[in-house]
Write a protein that holds these residues in place. Structure first.
Motif, PDB file in Angstrom:
ATOM      1  N   GLY A   1      -0.463   3.868   0.914  1.00 39.11           N
ATOM      2  CA  GLY A   1      -1.681   4.417   2.279  1.00 39.11           C
ATOM      3  C   GLY A   1      -2.938   5.683   1.088  1.00 39.11           C
TER       4      GLY A   1
ATOM      5  N   HIS B   1       0.482  -1.315   0.061  1.00 39.46           N
ATOM      6  CA  HIS B   1      -0.250  -0.084  -0.292  1.00 39.46           C
ATOM      7  C   HIS B   1       1.354   1.663   0.255  1.00 39.46           C
TER       8      HIS B   1
ATOM      9  N   ALA C   1      -3.177   5.512   6.678  1.00 37.05           N
ATOM     10  CA  ALA C   1      -2.477   6.147   5.347  1.00 37.05           C
ATOM     11  C   ALA C   1      -0.901   6.606   5.865  1.00 37.05           C
TER      12      ALA C   1
ATOM     13  N   TYR D   1      -6.480   4.545   2.438  1.00 41.85           N
ATOM     14  CA  TYR D   1      -7.238   4.944   3.905  1.00 41.85           C
ATOM     15  C   TYR D   1      -7.239   6.567   3.764  1.00 41.85           C
ATOM     16  N   ALA D   2      -6.288   7.394   3.058  1.00 45.81           N
ATOM     17  CA  ALA D   2      -5.868   8.465   2.839  1.00 45.81           C
ATOM     18  C   ALA D   2      -6.925   9.776   3.497  1.00 45.81           C
TER      19      ALA D   2
ATOM     20  N   CYS E   1      -4.442  12.737   0.000  1.00 44.55           N
ATOM     21  CA  CYS E   1      -2.836  12.703  -0.325  1.00 44.55           C
ATOM     22  C   CYS E   1      -1.894  12.980  -0.296  1.00 44.55           C
TER      23      CYS E   1
END
Length: 407
Positions: A53, A51, A64, A56-57, A107
């Motif tokens: 991240g 991942h 994340a 899940y950001a 992100c």
């Protein structure tokens, strides 16, 4: 036969062997036991996504951040355990454009690199991408081969003096006066271990291990299917840019694409239904991003069980359970020398191991710093050596059997 060890780790997945490696590198005597081959549980039955991240950001920024930090570390230490593919989050007409913007903004705020692509640019990267894709953004996702990763950690731990025992199930734990005094291992070992500390790193089985010591660790496992199809033209990880749902990830291997996954409550991590509808749903949903996988030959299917920790969590809410990890110090529960580590993701195994080892070293008076973020794994740049480690520890899992077994 009876012998002593400073720390006994139960569980030979990524987190367990990561703890064994970290402890051994800090000079702590450690023994690890796994009931099957290494990585035979959740670690070796994933879709193999490293991942960035981004997934899940917006919903779990802490998780994340953990992912992107560990993503960068593993790229530097894990060599041929990783395949650097990059990833795309793609938007289809049915997907909320505001969700796309929120995820990309989250992100950027967390330092996860993104690059906005229009539909044509996205199809330049993945020529068979659906004509319905409206736009995408790139992220630093990658592919991880867990059999190699786990075996390389185990090999390094063993080189530093750790005792690593695959096929050695935990059969009983004795607790006296608020301390674990012994644990009996069966299988290939058949001996009693007297540890100063017991670490429960058994993943989805952590509740069963804890119960042997009279402890309550409430796991809420969920099953998910992976479908490997004969297709080698995707190149990049594909993520459907919507709230996590069934069939929203495509992970490229060398000659196959792995389609995933589902999330269905599993009350018993050893005994659960493997339903045809899950396979069909994954193929159908992934084909909305990548149409050729709908007709590609199915090479293999497998299910994994997520080690979710969620006391009092309703079964209907399991997809929303945090993928973060927790360190449970059972001194608070009346067993002063037992620790459980639960939850987490394959991507963050090293961080989970470091946090657990820090706690143990604090209790043991060990002041040596963690070096696992800087020390390359042995054999990292030699796939042949890594695959020898896999064979040595009976470590082959289905996630990467098409890659590791082909060497």
């Amino acid at each position: 036969m009876t012998r002593s060890t400073t720390v006994l780790v139960i569980g030979g997945g990524a987190t367990g062997v990561g703890i064994a490696r970290d402890l051994a590198l800090r000079g702590v005597d450690v023994t690890l036991a796994e009931r099957g081959g290494l990585a035979s549980g959740t670690s070796g039955r994933s879709h193999g996504l490293l991942h960035s991240g981004a997934r899940y950001a917006e919903a779990d920024p802490t998780g994340a951040e953990e992912c992107i930090e560990e993503n960068r570390i593993l790229r530097s230490i894990a060599g041929a355990c990783i395949r650097d593919t990059g990833g795309l989050f793609v938007q289809l007409p049915a997907d909320d454009p505001d969700y796309f913007e929120r995820k990309r903004a989250a992100c950027e705020e967390l330092g996860i690199d993104t690059e906005l692509l229009d539909a044509t640019e996205a199809r330049d990267l993945v020529p068979d991408l659906s004509e319905a894709v409206e736009r995408a953004f790139r992220v630093p996702d990658a592919v991880i081969y867990p059999s190699r990763l786990v075996a390389a950690n185990a090999a390094d731990a063993a080189d530093q003096g750790a005792s690593i025992h695959p096929n050695a199930p935990l059969e009983s734990v004795t607790v006296e006066d608020g301390r674990v005094t012994s644990a009996h291992l069966g299988g290939t070992v058949s001996e009693t271990i007297e540890p100063d500390y017991l670490v429960n790193a058994a993943g989805a089985w952590a509740g069963e291990v804890a119960a042997m010591a009279g402890l309550d660790v409430e796991m809420a496992p969920s099953r998910g299917v992976m479908v490997a199809v004969d297709y080698d033209r995707v190149g990049s990880v594909l993520n459907r840019c919507r709230d996590p749902d069934d069939g929203d990830i495509v992970v490229p291997h060398e000659r196959q694409a792995v389609l995933g996954t589902t999330s269905v409550p599993a009350s018993d991590p050893d005994d659960y239904e493997r339903a045809d509808w899950e396979v069909e749903t994954c193929i159908e949903e992934c084909a909305t991003m990548l149409p050729p996988v709908a007709d590609a030959e199915i090479e293999r299917t497998w299910w994994g069980v997520r080690p979710l920790y969620a006391p009092d969590e309703a079964e209907s809410e399991r997809r929303g359970i945090s993928r973060g990890f927790l360190r449970l110090d059972h001194a608070e529960d009346g067993v002063e020398n037992a620790v459980s580590v639960v939850g987490g993701k394959l991507t963050t195994y090293r961080q989970m191991a470091e946090a657990t080892t820090d706690l143990l070293c604090d209790r043991l008076g060990v002041t040596t710093d963690c070096t696992t973020a800087e020390e390359p794994l042995p054999g990292a740049d030699d796939p042949g050596t890594l695959d020898e480690f896999v064979a040595r520890f009976d470590g082959q899992g289905p996630t990467d059997s098409d890659v590791v077994a082909s060497r």
